[in-house]
Design an enzyme around this catalytic site. Sequence first.
Site, PDB file in Angstrom:
ATOM      1  N   CYS A   2      23.820  -5.869  33.482  1.00 57.15           N
ATOM      2  CA  CYS A   2      24.109  -5.546  31.795  1.00 57.15           C
ATOM      3  C   CYS A   2      21.952  -5.505  31.493  1.00 57.15           C
ATOM      4  O   CYS A   2      21.540  -5.795  32.373  1.00 57.15           O
ATOM      5  CB  CYS A   2      24.499  -6.617  30.692  1.00 57.15           C
ATOM      6  N   ARG A  27      22.172  -1.299  36.116  1.00 58.67           N
ATOM      7  CA  ARG A  27      22.840  -2.411  35.349  1.00 58.67           C
ATOM      8  C   ARG A  27      24.313  -2.291  35.047  1.00 58.67           C
ATOM      9  O   ARG A  27      24.699  -4.077  35.015  1.00 58.67           O
ATOM     10  CB  ARG A  27      21.567  -3.187  34.740  1.00 58.67           C
ATOM     11  N   TRP A  75      28.104  -4.124  31.536  1.00 56.82           N
ATOM     12  CA  TRP A  75      28.473  -4.544  32.686  1.00 56.82           C
ATOM     13  C   TRP A  75      29.749  -5.302  32.482  1.00 56.82           C
ATOM     14  O   TRP A  75      29.266  -6.888  32.682  1.00 56.82           O
ATOM     15  CB  TRP A  75      28.143  -4.791  34.289  1.00 56.82           C
ATOM     16  N   ASN A  99      22.568 -10.660  27.887  1.00 59.34           N
ATOM     17  CA  ASN A  99      23.028 -10.417  29.787  1.00 59.34           C
ATOM     18  C   ASN A  99      23.319 -11.604  30.379  1.00 59.34           C
ATOM     19  O   ASN A  99      22.129 -12.736  30.360  1.00 59.34           O
ATOM     20  CB  ASN A  99      21.440  -9.259  30.380  1.00 59.34           C
ATOM     21  N   GLY A 100      24.155 -12.102  30.864  1.00 58.10           N
ATOM     22  CA  GLY A 100      24.665 -13.042  31.267  1.00 58.10           C
ATOM     23  C   GLY A 100      25.320 -13.833  31.105  1.00 58.10           C
ATOM     24  O   GLY A 100      26.509 -12.864  30.433  1.00 58.10           O
ATOM     25  N   GLU A 478      29.307  -4.207  56.993  1.00 59.50           N
ATOM     26  CA  GLU A 478      28.320  -3.255  55.847  1.00 59.50           C
ATOM     27  C   GLU A 478      29.668  -1.901  56.498  1.00 59.50           C
ATOM     28  O   GLU A 478      30.007  -1.753  54.960  1.00 59.50           O
ATOM     29  CB  GLU A 478      27.287  -2.714  57.127  1.00 59.50           C
ATOM     30  N   LYS A 482      30.914  -0.763  52.563  1.00 58.13           N
ATOM     31  CA  LYS A 482      30.148   1.146  52.110  1.00 58.13           C
ATOM     32  C   LYS A 482      31.082   1.294  51.811  1.00 58.13           C
ATOM     33  O   LYS A 482      31.689   1.903  51.112  1.00 58.13           O
ATOM     34  CB  LYS A 482      29.238   1.405  53.249  1.00 58.13           C
ATOM     35  N   GLU A 485      33.517   0.056  48.629  1.00 57.36           N
ATOM     36  CA  GLU A 485      32.748   0.193  47.312  1.00 57.36           C
ATOM     37  C   GLU A 485      32.876   1.565  46.871  1.00 57.36           C
ATOM     38  O   GLU A 485      33.317   1.676  45.410  1.00 57.36           O
ATOM     39  CB  GLU A 485      31.211   0.171  47.534  1.00 57.36           C
ATOM     40  N   HIS A 501      43.731 -12.168  67.186  1.00 56.79           N
ATOM     41  CA  HIS A 501      43.829 -13.843  66.633  1.00 56.79           C
ATOM     42  C   HIS A 501      44.524 -13.361  65.195  1.00 56.79           C
ATOM     43  O   HIS A 501      45.000 -13.920  65.328  1.00 56.79           O
ATOM     44  CB  HIS A 501      42.931 -14.569  66.611  1.00 56.79           C
ATOM     45  N   LYS A 597      24.675  -2.011  40.059  1.00 54.06           N
ATOM     46  CA  LYS A 597      23.052  -1.992  40.844  1.00 54.06           C
ATOM     47  C   LYS A 597      22.730  -3.832  41.292  1.00 54.06           C
ATOM     48  O   LYS A 597      22.160  -4.504  41.681  1.00 54.06           O
ATOM     49  CB  LYS A 597      22.039  -0.770  41.074  1.00 54.06           C
TER      50      LYS A 597
HETATM   51  O1  M6R Z   1      19.976  -6.653  45.063  1.00 57.87           O
HETATM   52  P1  M6R Z   1      20.731  -7.120  45.942  1.00 57.87           P
HETATM   53  O2  M6R Z   1      19.826  -6.868  47.335  1.00 57.87           O
HETATM   54  O3  M6R Z   1      20.647  -9.164  45.767  1.00 57.87           O
HETATM   55  O4  M6R Z   1      22.288  -6.925  46.066  1.00 57.87           O
HETATM   56  C1  M6R Z   1      23.101  -7.864  46.674  1.00 57.87           C
HETATM   57  C2  M6R Z   1      24.264  -6.870  46.302  1.00 57.87           C
HETATM   58  O5  M6R Z   1      24.978  -7.360  45.348  1.00 57.87           O
HETATM   59  C3  M6R Z   1      24.687  -6.072  47.187  1.00 57.87           C
HETATM   60  O6  M6R Z   1      23.813  -5.331  48.102  1.00 57.87           O
HETATM   61  C4  M6R Z   1      25.807  -5.355  46.933  1.00 57.87           C
HETATM   62  O7  M6R Z   1      26.872  -5.992  47.948  1.00 57.87           O
HETATM   63  C5  M6R Z   1      26.003  -3.383  46.607  1.00 57.87           C
HETATM   64  N1  M6R Z   1      26.119  -2.850  45.964  1.00 57.87           N
HETATM   65  C6  M6R Z   1      26.050  -2.803  48.628  1.00 57.87           C
HETATM   66  O8  M6R Z   1      26.202  -1.665  48.745  1.00 57.87           O
END
Ligand code: M6R
Length: 602
Positions: A2, A27, A75, A99-100, A478, A482, A485, A501, A597
């Site tokens: 947010c 955000r 958000w 926010n929070g 990772e 990606k 997401e 396993h 983000k």
């Molecule tokens: O800003 P940060 O690196 O602390 O954020 C951590 C995660 O929220 C962030 O890496 C998230 O997983 C991304 N969307 C990955 O692409």
Amino acid sequence: MCGIVGYIGPKEKKEILLDGLQELEYRGYDSAGIAVIEGKKLSNFKAIGKLKNLREKTKSYKSEGFGISIGHTRWATHGKPTELNAHPHLGAYSYVVHNGIIENYQNLKEELQKDGVTFLSQTDTETIVHLFEKFNNAMNDPFPAFQKTIEKLEGAYATLLITEAAPDTIFFAKNGSPMLIGFDGEEVYFASSDTPIIGKANEVYYLEDGEYGFVKEGKVTLFNEEGEKNFTKQALTADKISAQKDGYRFFMEKEIYEQSHVMTDTMMGRVLDDSIHFEELDKDFFDDIYAITICACGTSYHSALASSYLFQRLGKMRCDVEIASEFRYKEPFLTRKTLFITISQSGETADTLEALKMAKTAGMKTLSICNVDNSSIVRESDVAILTRAGIEKGVASTKAFATQSMVLWMLSLYLGQVRETVSEEILKREIDAMIHTPKALIVDEKLHAKLTRLSKRYLHGHGFFFIGRDIFFPLALEGALKLKEISYLHAEGYPAGEMKHGPIALADSELFTVALMPKTMHYDKIKSNVEELSARDATILAISPEPFELADDFIKTQYDSHPMLEFFEMMVVTQLLALEISVRLGNDVDMPRNLAKSVTVE
Ligand code: M6R
């Protein structure tokens, strides 16, 4: 998550709020809203979805004269992304943005409902405005009523409240979620980060946890638990470094292509001819340090995990990696001889920030690796190393991961250098590979075109396994993150040797395996693991410098001299693959559903 903005002054408020929210849209983009009070005139607009919907809705509205105003981009945490759940939330005569998460909101809500209050939304935030009005109705004094409201709240919040009962005042409070105050003479701004106020305000104060107060007639009165508090403003940079797509279809695409040159910035002044240098670190930084704990979330956690192999291999130091949200509640055993590293692109991730605070309370030495200067995590750490990736706009992190991985690689070599655990020969070999990294990150247009073609074969099926060994296991995690997401397809990262396993039970032709098969690291071992999957009919997309006859699809990489060069080259392949699958599925690449983000809630 947010984003919050606020403004008090004579200027047109709608544009100030909308421009500010635009900067904070990363955000959260489930809904947005603004509220303005000018004398006796109250205006409030909300729209679900991205900010452009709110812009459209407020097209014919213009504020006039002196007034107070607040805005919010959401958000969703409590309640669906509907207009009723959008902020600002209205009581009988006041508005609030937040926010929070208010953790005790259920209890507060039940108490208020017993008093006859009707709630319009499902949010935790709405309790703030009703609580305030309850106290103000009894006291007829807005600031003590606000103060009493804040005392009742548990959890994390950054909140702004405006009320007809004080039409020349904005009330504010911060605890655990970021907020700052910007100043330009008599005009005062609020925002969740400094970008919305750059170019508008010339001085700034970053609120600390537990601070609250009000602003009236250009003067901020600030309190904390000890009472009224003096504060010192600092100068705010005048240059907004804003990101543009520069001809690319998406920010994510641009950021993938940028990785090569930002990496040069990351290394500048740090990778020297025959040594690694960090001006951020004193000579004795690692004295009395015998272990490292790294805490992070998401992509940043993956770069941490990859580095744990390097810290042990090059620095000969024990390195544990923890997911921040787990670390916080496991009652970790913290010792002063352990260096506590946090990694974060945004520097605002709530779980990581709270873990850092725990480490500080335990008296540990703290170091953050971060992309945003002046962020909460940077300010909270003893020492910060900036990754220098530039603004990353795509919600799916790419260049932040690349630069974090590089900083961590450099740091592990630096550790080896100061502890004399690496020979001159190894130091030279590593530095040589580092210098070649920007080249390994250059996106080959032919490779990109091939991945665009291939992507059409990977739109169905019942899931993806990304597999790798050693540092290529975190890279597999990772790659899978990606893909999920931005494509919304199920994908998992797995250590290749672990498939037998259990997960191999899933293997059939509809199971897609993306196999990271570096030449320089356990090639024969991973080859056997992939053969086992192929024998069970899994569809194999192999990424390797070495041709692999059992691959259904094959991406040939160029580098085969150093594991990290292979790591970075393969990283680009997985990023482009995710991008192109997402494009074919018609998804919003830069703002994928349900994400934000900057994750500033637990
Ligand atoms: O800003 P940060 O690196 O602390 O954020 C951590 C995660 O929220 C962030 O890496 C998230 O997983 C991304 N969307 C990955 O692409």
